[in-house]
Structures are given as C-alpha cells and as structure tokens.
Design an enzyme around this catalytic site. Sequence first.
Site, PDB file in Angstrom:
ATOM      1  N   ALA A 154     -82.649 -18.782  35.735  1.00 33.90           N
ATOM      2  CA  ALA A 154     -82.317 -17.672  34.843  1.00 33.90           C
ATOM      3  C   ALA A 154     -82.580 -18.019  33.388  1.00 33.90           C
ATOM      4  CB  ALA A 154     -80.852 -17.307  35.032  1.00 33.90           C
ATOM      5  N   ASP A 156     -80.807 -16.622  30.514  1.00 31.24           N
ATOM      6  CA  ASP A 156     -79.689 -15.707  30.321  1.00 31.24           C
ATOM      7  C   ASP A 156     -79.742 -14.977  28.985  1.00 31.24           C
ATOM      8  OD1 ASP A 156     -78.730 -16.169  32.856  1.00 31.24           O
ATOM      9  OD2 ASP A 156     -77.335 -17.722  32.256  1.00 31.24           O
ATOM     10  N   GLY A 202     -83.037 -14.366  27.204  1.00 34.45           N
ATOM     11  CA  GLY A 202     -84.267 -13.577  27.173  1.00 34.45           C
ATOM     12  C   GLY A 202     -84.356 -12.527  28.265  1.00 34.45           C
ATOM     13  N   GLY A 218     -81.346 -11.497  30.153  1.00 28.65           N
ATOM     14  CA  GLY A 218     -80.094 -10.734  30.231  1.00 28.65           C
ATOM     15  C   GLY A 218     -79.596 -10.308  28.853  1.00 28.65           C
ATOM     16  N   ASN A 252     -76.306  -7.992  25.086  1.00 29.98           N
ATOM     17  CA  ASN A 252     -76.180  -6.982  26.145  1.00 29.98           C
ATOM     18  C   ASN A 252     -74.972  -7.241  27.043  1.00 29.98           C
ATOM     19  OD1 ASN A 252     -78.278  -5.287  25.576  1.00 29.98           O
ATOM     20  ND2 ASN A 252     -79.732  -6.217  27.018  1.00 29.98           N
ATOM     21  N   TYR A 273     -71.250 -15.592  35.904  1.00 29.55           N
ATOM     22  CA  TYR A 273     -71.001 -16.720  35.003  1.00 29.55           C
ATOM     23  C   TYR A 273     -70.660 -16.299  33.593  1.00 29.55           C
ATOM     24  CZ  TYR A 273     -71.278 -21.741  34.290  1.00 29.55           C
ATOM     25  OH  TYR A 273     -70.965 -23.054  34.057  1.00 29.55           O
ATOM     26  N   GLU A 274     -69.921 -17.168  32.905  1.00 27.62           N
ATOM     27  CA  GLU A 274     -69.544 -16.901  31.517  1.00 27.62           C
ATOM     28  C   GLU A 274     -69.982 -18.021  30.588  1.00 27.62           C
ATOM     29  OE1 GLU A 274     -67.614 -15.485  33.787  1.00 27.62           O
ATOM     30  OE2 GLU A 274     -67.302 -13.527  32.869  1.00 27.62           O
ATOM     31  N   HIS A 307     -78.049 -26.320  32.703  1.00 34.35           N
ATOM     32  CA  HIS A 307     -78.074 -25.289  31.655  1.00 34.35           C
ATOM     33  C   HIS A 307     -78.713 -25.977  30.454  1.00 34.35           C
ATOM     34  CE1 HIS A 307     -74.834 -22.908  33.722  1.00 34.35           C
ATOM     35  NE2 HIS A 307     -74.463 -24.104  34.120  1.00 34.35           N
ATOM     36  N   ASP A 333     -82.999 -22.484  11.049  1.00 37.29           N
ATOM     37  CA  ASP A 333     -83.936 -22.200   9.968  1.00 37.29           C
ATOM     38  C   ASP A 333     -83.224 -22.545   8.656  1.00 37.29           C
ATOM     39  OD1 ASP A 333     -85.579 -21.124   8.014  1.00 37.29           O
ATOM     40  OD2 ASP A 333     -86.013 -19.296   9.135  1.00 37.29           O
ATOM     41  N   HIS A 336     -75.180 -29.751  35.656  1.00 37.89           N
ATOM     42  CA  HIS A 336     -73.941 -29.372  36.347  1.00 37.89           C
ATOM     43  C   HIS A 336     -74.061 -29.647  37.838  1.00 37.89           C
ATOM     44  CE1 HIS A 336     -70.633 -26.131  37.168  1.00 37.89           C
ATOM     45  NE2 HIS A 336     -70.305 -27.328  37.592  1.00 37.89           N
TER      46      HIS A 336
END
Lengths: 681, 681
Positions: free
Chosen positions: B319, B321, B323, B325, B329, B405-406, B459, B466, B618
């Site tokens: 995933a 998450d 780009g 999800g 959003n 997941y959070e 993950h 910048d 993980h």
Amino acid sequence: MATNKSASVKAHPFLTLQPQEVFATAEIIRKVHSEKTVIFRIVAIKEPNRAEAVKYLEAERKKLPLPTVPRRTYVTYQFQGQVDAWEDIVDLDTGSVVESKKLPPGVHPAASQDDMRDVQELVMTDELVLKEIERLKLPAGSKVVPEAWPYGKESRDVDVKQYQIWFFLGSLDEKNLAHPSSNHFAHPLDFSAVVDDLTRKVIRIDRLPMGVGLNSYSTNDEPYQPQTDAEYATELQPSIRKDLKPIHISQPEGVSFTVENDQVINWQKWRFHLDFNWREGTVLRDVTYDGRPVFYRLSLAEMTVPYADPRPPFHRKCAYDLGEGGAGNTANNLALGCDCLGAIRYFTRWVSDAQGRPEVRENCICMHEVDAGIGWKHTNYRNGRAEVTRNRELVIQTIMTISNYEYILIWTLDTAAAIHYEIRATGIMSVVPMRQGVEHDLDYGIMVAPGVMAPSHQHIFSLRLDPAIDGYDDSVIQYEDSVRRPFEPKTNPFGVAYGIEVNPVKHSSFIDLDASRNRIVKFVNDKKTNKVTGKPPGYGIHVPVTQLQLSHPSSTNHRRAGFSDHHYYFTKQSENELYPSGDYPWQSFGGDGVRQWAQRDVELGNAGVAWCNFGFTHNPRPEDWPVMPCEVFRVAIKPSNFFTQNPALDMPASTQVVNKSTLVTGDDQSECCSRSNGVAS
Amino acid sequence: MATNKSASVKAHPFLTLQPQEVFATAEIIRKVHSEKTVIFRIVAIKEPNRAEAVKYLEAERKKLPLPTVPRRTYVTYQFQGQVDAWEDIVDLDTGSVVESKKLPPGVHPAASQDDMRDVQELVMTDELVLKEIERLKLPAGSKVVPEAWPYGKESRDVDVKQYQIWFFLGSLDEKNLAHPSSNHFAHPLDFSAVVDDLTRKVIRIDRLPMGVGLNSYSTNDEPYQPQTDAEYATELQPSIRKDLKPIHISQPEGVSFTVENDQVINWQKWRFHLDFNWREGTVLRDVTYDGRPVFYRLSLAEMTVPYADPRPPFHRKCAYDLGEGGAGNTANNLALGCDCLGAIRYFTRWVSDAQGRPEVRENCICMHEVDAGIGWKHTNYRNGRAEVTRNRELVIQTIMTISNYEYILIWTLDTAAAIHYEIRATGIMSVVPMRQGVEHDLDYGIMVAPGVMAPSHQHIFSLRLDPAIDGYDDSVIQYEDSVRRPFEPKTNPFGVAYGIEVNPVKHSSFIDLDASRNRIVKFVNDKKTNKVTGKPPGYGIHVPVTQLQLSHPSSTNHRRAGFSDHHYYFTKQSENELYPSGDYPWQSFGGDGVRQWAQRDVELGNAGVAWCNFGFTHNPRPEDWPVMPCEVFRVAIKPSNFFTQNPALDMPASTQVVNKSTLVTGDDQSECCSRSNGVAS
C-alpha cells in the site's frame, strides 16, 4: 522501617540499604581494626546470590516458609595515612567479616562526596595553586572555584590515587556572583592541579593548552583574559518569556499505585522492588507483571564519558560517572527542584560517608504517573466509531549532578506491559580555556564564547538486564534479524519475501546491532510456549543503533571502557559481576569487565545476562551553552509472545467524561474556553 | 473564511483549500467538458511556485505591497465510461484551465473515498462474489464484509485501474456483531475479488492460499472454518481495569498559542501556516522562529507498506497509504474520539468528492500544548540550588484510518527551538486466513488466532524537508560524520581524538545513514555565520537508523518505492516534485520519483530538498492483536549554530507556585494527599 538486626525478622533479600546497616558495618570494621583510623569509602549492600534470592522469591510466591538469605554489606576502606585499600564483606546477621581482600596496587576505591569536597578545599590553600593564582593577577574580588575530577589513566604503570582539579573563576559581576546558581564554569582558568589522595597534597601543576596544538601551553606570563559571563539562572536572564501559560496535571481521585514498606510498588499489574545504591542509583528488582516474573534485576550499570581533545592533560578526561562518582552518591533532592508535574511520590534512600555513617539522599527517587498519549486506537470508517485508550506510564526518576553535568535517569513501566529506560542529558558542558584574540580552527570542539571551548565527547552507557522471563531460571538469549529472502520461483517468485533469522546466544560473547538487518536482542523462556503462536514467551530490547567508542582501540580510554566497543555483551549471571568496567574504574587500566568476562566463552544456558550499550556522540552546539536542553534517549523493552493478545486491551476507553479536556475555539484568542468538548465516544 | 473569488482580495499563497474553490474548479472543468459526465477524483490546491511564493513572503515580512501569486488548483478526473484520466491545472483568478494533460495509459489517479465505498457496495451484488459466498455455506445470519485495497502491480504491462477486495465475516455472536466496533478483521475469508474500475465489475476471483506454500490455494470444497472473535471494543472485553485513576490536564490561564484566520499559528516565538491536503494531511509552511525563517515546507510525503508474504495474490499487498489513500482523505474526526488531554484547538479542513464537491474533514487536525518533562536543569552541588525549566511542546496531530490501520501523525515544535516528527502506528494488522487444524511453519508471519495469520511487513516513510534556514534561498545541504582520528604522536598521541567530517551535498543524490559514523544531515545557511562559533547557522536532522526496503531490488515493490532504498535522497526544489514515488502510485511501476530525480545529478546550489526515509519493520507479535499498542517513532530536527546560546534560556523557572503538583505520602495508600509539595525553588 524494617530492620534486620533481630534474628526473628528476616530481611527481604532486596531490602534497600537501611541507615542502621551502615552504622553496623562500620562498627564491625572498626572493631576488627581497632588499632587504626579507618576511612570509609563505600558501605553498601552486597548483591545477594541469585540462586539464594530466587529460592526466597519462589517461597514468597508460593507462601511457603521463607528461607534465610544472608544479609551482607560490602565496604571499601583505607587506613589513615596508608595507601592500601581494602574491600570486605560483612555478614550483618552474624556481625562478622566473611571476606576481606586488599585491593591490588593501583586499584583505587571510588571517592565519596566527602573526598571530593575535601580535595577541593585543600587545593585552595596549597602553595603551588596559590602561586598560579598569583601569576594570573586576577582582578580584586575574584573568586577561584576548584572542581575535582577523577584522574584519567594514560599508562600501564601502577600509580597512587590522584585527582585532577580544574579551576574556574566566579563572575566578576557582583550581582551575578551573589546568585546561588552563578556559573563559574563560564570562566575556565589556564592551569590544573594534580592531587595525591594519600598525602592530600598538590603534586603537580599542569598548565593547560591555550591554542589548537598540543604544545600550546599557557606560559608563565600568560595574561589573564576575562571571559564573558554565561549565567543560566532564570533570575539572571535579561528577560524571561511571559507568554507561557501554566499546565496543571492532577489526579483528583488519587494515584493508581500503592507502595509497601517504602519499596515495593504495585501499579497496573506491575509489581517490583525499588532499590537504590550509591553507584547505580535506582535498581528495579523482581519486576513482575500480573504475577509473572519478567526481570530479576534492571539497572544502569556504568557510563563512560571520553573527550576528544587530544591535548595533554585533557587526554585524561574520561569520566566513569557511575563507578567513580555514583548515580546514588550524586543524586539530587528532587523535592527541592520542581522536576515533575502531577501527583508525586518521593523516596528517600541512603548512601555512606567517610566516617562510615549513613548519609541521607532525601527524595532521591520520584515516582509519578504520566499520560503517554494514545495507547491504541481504531476507527471503524464505516460508521466513524472510534475506540481509543490512553497509554499510561509509571515514571521512576533519579537525577544525578556530576560536577557540571546532569543525567536524568528514568525507568518507566507502561499499561501495554512495556518497560522503557530513558536518559535525558542536561547540565553544563565541560569547557576549557583558549587564548582570546586569535582564530582557533578546531577539529575536536567549538568555541562557545571568546576564550571558552567545549570539546567534543561521547557518553556511552551500559544497561545491565538480568532476565526472569515467566520464571526466574528459564531465560535464554537470542537475537533476531529480518532478512531478505532470495528471488526464487518456487518460494518467492515476486521477490517480496523476508524472514526472521533467530540466532541463539549460547556462549558469553558480544554482538553489534545492524539496522540493515533490524537486529533485535530477545530474552525468551525456552521451557514455555505461547499457545496462540507456538513461540516461546519473551521480551525484546528495542534500542536505536548508536555510535560506539571513538577512542582508538589501543588507547587507554578504549581499554578501560570494556563495554563501549560493542552494542551488546552477554555474560553469565554472577552477583560479583555487576559493573562492566570492573568494580574499580578509578585510574583503572582495563582488564576487568565485560570484555574479559565475555572472552571466557562459557556456556550461558539459562543464566545469561545482557549488557546493552548505547550512547550519544555529543558534538557541542552553541545551543548547548551555558546549559544544554535535554538530549533524550529511549530504550524500549517490549513483550513478544509473552501474552496471547494485546495486554492493554482491558484499558478503559478514553472518554471526555473521564478526561475532562477543554475546547479552545475561535481565532486570535489565547484564553481557554470553559465549554467542554461535549462529544464523548 | 477568506475567499479569493474577488480580484480585490489576494489569497495568501499558503491559504489552505477553501470549499468554494472546489466548487469553482469543478464548475470550470464541467464547463470545458459540458458534453460529458465528469467524475472527479481529486480537487486540490496546486503547489505554488516557490520563487513566487517567496517573493510574497519577503514582501509580507517587509510590509511591502504584496505581489500576486496565481491561485491555482489541480484536478484529476475521468469521463463516465471512459478509461482515460486527466490532470488539469485551473487558474481560479481567471477561471480558466491553464494546463491539461491526459495521463499516459496505465497511470491511474488515486481513488476517492467515494470510489472505495462504491466498489465495496457493488461487489456484494456481484455474481462471482455471491457464488463464492454460497460455496462457503456460511452459518445463517452471517454478514460478509468487503474491504477494498488498491491493486498492487506485478509486471510492466499497462493495465486498467483495478481494486483488490478482501472479504471478512462479521462476528457470529449477535451481541458482538451489534456493536459499532465489532471486528470483522478477525474472520478473513478464503477468496478475494479483483474489480475493474471502469466497468465496476468483478473481473476475477482470486482464491487465497490456505497453507504455507505458494500453491496451497483454497479449494472448491474448502470448508468454512469459523475463527474466534477478537473484539477490541472496550465494551466487549470480559473485564476492564478498574484501578486506573484519571489524570486531568488543564490550562487554567488559557493556552499559550494564538490562531489567525484559522491557519496561522503563533506560539512561543514560532509562527507557521497550518495547511492540509487530501494526500499529505497536515503540511507546515513558512515555519519561522523569532521572525527568522527555518523551513519553507514540511510534510510527510509518502509511505509504502510492503508485505513479506510471497504467496500470490498476497505478493500484491503493497500500500501507498498517502498517494493511494491520502492522509487527508482518511483523516479522523478527532473530536469524536478522545485523542488528547488538555486544552485542545481543532481545525476543520476540506477535501473533495467524486462530484467535484468539497467534502469536509471536520476536526481533522488537533493542536494542544504538552508538558514534555524537564527542559534543562543544573544543580549547584555546593549549595543544592537547582535551576530547572520545563520543556513545552506544541503538538499538531492528524490521525488517518486506512481500512484496518491507523497512523497518528504528529508535528511538534518546542521551546528549545526544535521540531519533531512523530509517528504512532496503531490499529488492526492486516491478516489473512489459514487452514485450521494443521501446523503452519511460517517464515513470513505468525498465527494470531487459529486460522488467522498476520504477515510480516514494513512501513517505510518519507519526510520531505524544504529548508529556509535564516533565509528562504540560502540553504545548502551537508552531512557530518564523527570519525576517529589516527594515533599520531604530534596530533593525537593518546588516541583519544575524533573529529567531524563535513561533506557538502552539491548534487542531487542519495546517502545512507551510518551509526558507526554518527552521520547527521544538516541544512545550513552558507551566507551567514554564527558570531560565537564562526560556523554557518543550521538545523540538523536526528533520525534513528532504520532498516530500508527488504523487497528484492528487482521486485516491483522495490522499483515503485523509489525512496525506500536509501535513508536520504536530495533533489532540487520543485513545486512539481512533491511525492517521492511519483504523483500516481496506484498500480505504478516506478520510474517517476526521487530515485529518478536524484539520478539527474543536477547541482543543488541553495535550492536542495531532503527526503528523509525511515521505517518500522513490523514482525507481528500476538501482543499486536486484535489492535496494536502504538509503535512510536520520532525524528528530531534541531538547531545547530542557529543561535548563539541555548534558546530555552529564557524559559520561566519550573516552580511549585506555578506547577501546583501534589505530594503523595505514606505507604499502601492510593489517595492523593492534598498537602502541597511546599518547597519551591
């Protein structure tokens, strides 16, 4: 307070040092040596034999009759006017010395705080020092302040115990000087003195280098060059922020912990003994969770602070702040400062003085609960329903002041059955003088003010972890690497697989961490199996990979700090092997510590101890002067297959009804609205 | 709320997306394509050109007339029934499309939350899915729950946009099922469906492997094997801890921050714009301290979550998450949960829906102050006088829920002028079914319950930094290593010296961290000099060294996650290069991201951006099931030569008068005594 003097009361083997035990020990030693004047260096509890203590703990758990574990102290002492030092072990139950050994020549006991104070006092009347002060032609009203350090070793020669004294000048501004926190460290002087511990005389003045090179020593006509004041006391700042609104932390229904006999703590399924000694400061013993043993003993065992400045005599700056100074000896009275927010329990413990008397360390440990943010959360995105709990930590804190510097040393336990060790390094950097009016192109430090140089240095720590994973005698050590699996048509046709390589640690040895392999050291119980995963219950140590000893492998610094060259050492449990640079680091030359113990290559079986070594490489910033913002480092020790599910699943939901947070609304406002958040999940 | 529709009001270039701007953009696009039905994927603010924005910021600082920075949005959309996707840039001031490009075949816009919901709905009436459900002969009352994931790429072939749908079963226990947080993830079913985005049809059923090997697929007569419930809702636990006493955190005098126009925050010398977008969630812009610029833009730019399970179709689980999800959003309404303690300010922001309408993200950012322990301390051991201040942090938090997941994503600023980025990973691990009644010897995961396997995964995150170190256009990048100096009689006769090697980063490139060299990346202003140290002002990034991408270098996972193979990439600033795996990671095959940008080998000059990449490997524990305790990771961004002294020196003293802590006394007590600590320093 319980005493162990009566035969009818059996002291718990983990009872922390009681003041009367210091008196009793000194009395016994004095009786044996009644013809001499005894100077005491240390009186402390002798670590009990693990097997004997475990028998006691097992009996206690099963509510069986408790066996007797001999109650013993160890004592280091010298005789007035004599160079030899002794270490005896005293049995308090029988009132007798059960072991006595003369320390070999060149092995020196740690200094007591009395010693340090005495030495600082005597140098100020010493002729050689007075001559140096006179040479400097200091302004009227100048106040010279001596700071005693342990003397660093530079050769294999056997030497007498010595101190290295640095000198500083108090502020020349009367207002600043009058302040109790006035910072003399901002004014380093250009000489140091070496003191013989036995004669209590200055045996040599070392002029300090004042330029970049090794032979840039301060000259006889080196003029005194005043340095700018650098006061850290808030009262001495030109201005203080006015816009920081208070935060209050309260526990209106009381705290969640209970304390038995001032030393056994119960909190959120955790139970442990809160011990303390002159050297390691706080020690956690018999740490259990929900009745299951986890660790037999947890402590910070040593630290070394080598400095990168190669110019003699600064090459000798390499402190062992535990073994030479003592996290207990130098522990702050925490109630004096304001070191915690919330509902705080303080603990008072005891060390010893040069007369063999107990010396109180009032409020040297503080304990309180901290809300540590979200513990776990999941939102069902289909209906917006969130389940969320907080994480709560029990914080057990000691703060040591070692001359100019502070270490905040913290054990925490949490509601997800994890343990953390946190170090916050703060205080005033050790600085040295440099000639003013010339440019210094330095490789080994930075100028923090004209004439004041902060040398680069490291702090390398060693945590000693003696496991008792779901049983006192069944822990084995392993390390686990996460490794890429080969691209292979039958097992890994898309190249995504990785697996875990488990490496048992069977013999005393060392390893280094490797972030590219995500290496984790674990203690596991090899007699038990997690019924869900089929794996042995364990606890893993999660420690960021840090730089190790930068001193050259053939240097004295490297040789002495036996633990500092590898991230882990593994040795066999022994109540006589608690300190990874040996019992006596003062002017040690190495040769007695984990490096040597590991070399024995003995089988660890179910009796291994891990020494977890990590550090800060502190390349000073101007932002660290005159007092440095805390540098924070955290080690996590987490269950792995110890439970069959998240141990924090039974934490109460985090709700507004309990939390009573307040909502801040609107723009350009700095007031907290009293309207409550309202929506409780 | 400010609008930019009138020519007389110049929108600040950093004004966060306003709802009317979504409407306006959609209207413009619909007008251009009035003959077609437009389906909107994303409407968001087009990142302004940095040079133009900096002109605005400089004018703002100097209180000069403000130049106009074009206010633009970007919009991705498709036409009903057509496979092609478009990306346009709309100028809101002129009401016109200024750029329009058709995305190349195989490049797919991210899904909106609408899309995910639609797909989940449609599969439940799809014939192929219904046949699978029928095959399973589920007990009466069973509730099948679909979970849509992006489809992972496995070859270079151009493909249409697809979804991979996993299926779970609701609890068979009526009481559990009725609970709004009932955990269907505990019951993974043995098939998945692949959906074509255009036709909105299931194009294929993938049977899932049910054994260890690659060809252990669920068979036609694979019996349904019920799995145990694993509920995480506190209300569904057999018991909840009763002995955790509340902690209240309050700010009786209000908070220390002010908010201008719902987006400019002033706190403790810090000032910044609090922006937010569908993809990165919270973005900090124009971060200044005491009026001096520090960072132009700070954001979490991407993350990749590759799974180690090699068995098709699980090899596709990877995933993006952000780009795919979007941290914006999927942002939680934080006021619904109880995610903070204290005095909390919430911010509401906007994303867009498939109809080109603004979709509110209520309370998607929360901000509050946290007492972060001792800031600095020193005790004068001669008189026991302690000077101690607290550290205070401003915490800016967003929480995203991505299916199971959070991620808790936190920026903090502190009173010692440091910035931290903190990630707390929590929620429910992605699990897959396994046959019950047989032993599974797994290399790539663990069983968390009979029939339920949690695969190992990573993950890997990418922070985009910048800089604007003491000026918007004067930052250069360097990295510093602490290295042992050779044993050399004239310069290092005792082998203690180490020095700092400064390596300028002159070209676009990558580096890896090396703990053995204590490697630190720094931004420094090469036009200025710290007047105390003579060194350029800078900020250093202190990030623990972590494991990088474990997927094989020739795998699709590795190819797509261009940032995940090195700890740092350095590229030239560009408003068109914000996302390190490219703008469109959905079914991407790589080839557009930092890896490619770095390969250009362009000179960075004073216009470099750093991508700081780090991760968690993980390897699941049973303790992570059914919901995992937060895994916490912190990056520190600290001043170095930016100030001439400790910037927290002007913090107020920590005193009992302000803190109002309470003293807990005595043994065996769980009540908090009301007696105050008494001693104030």
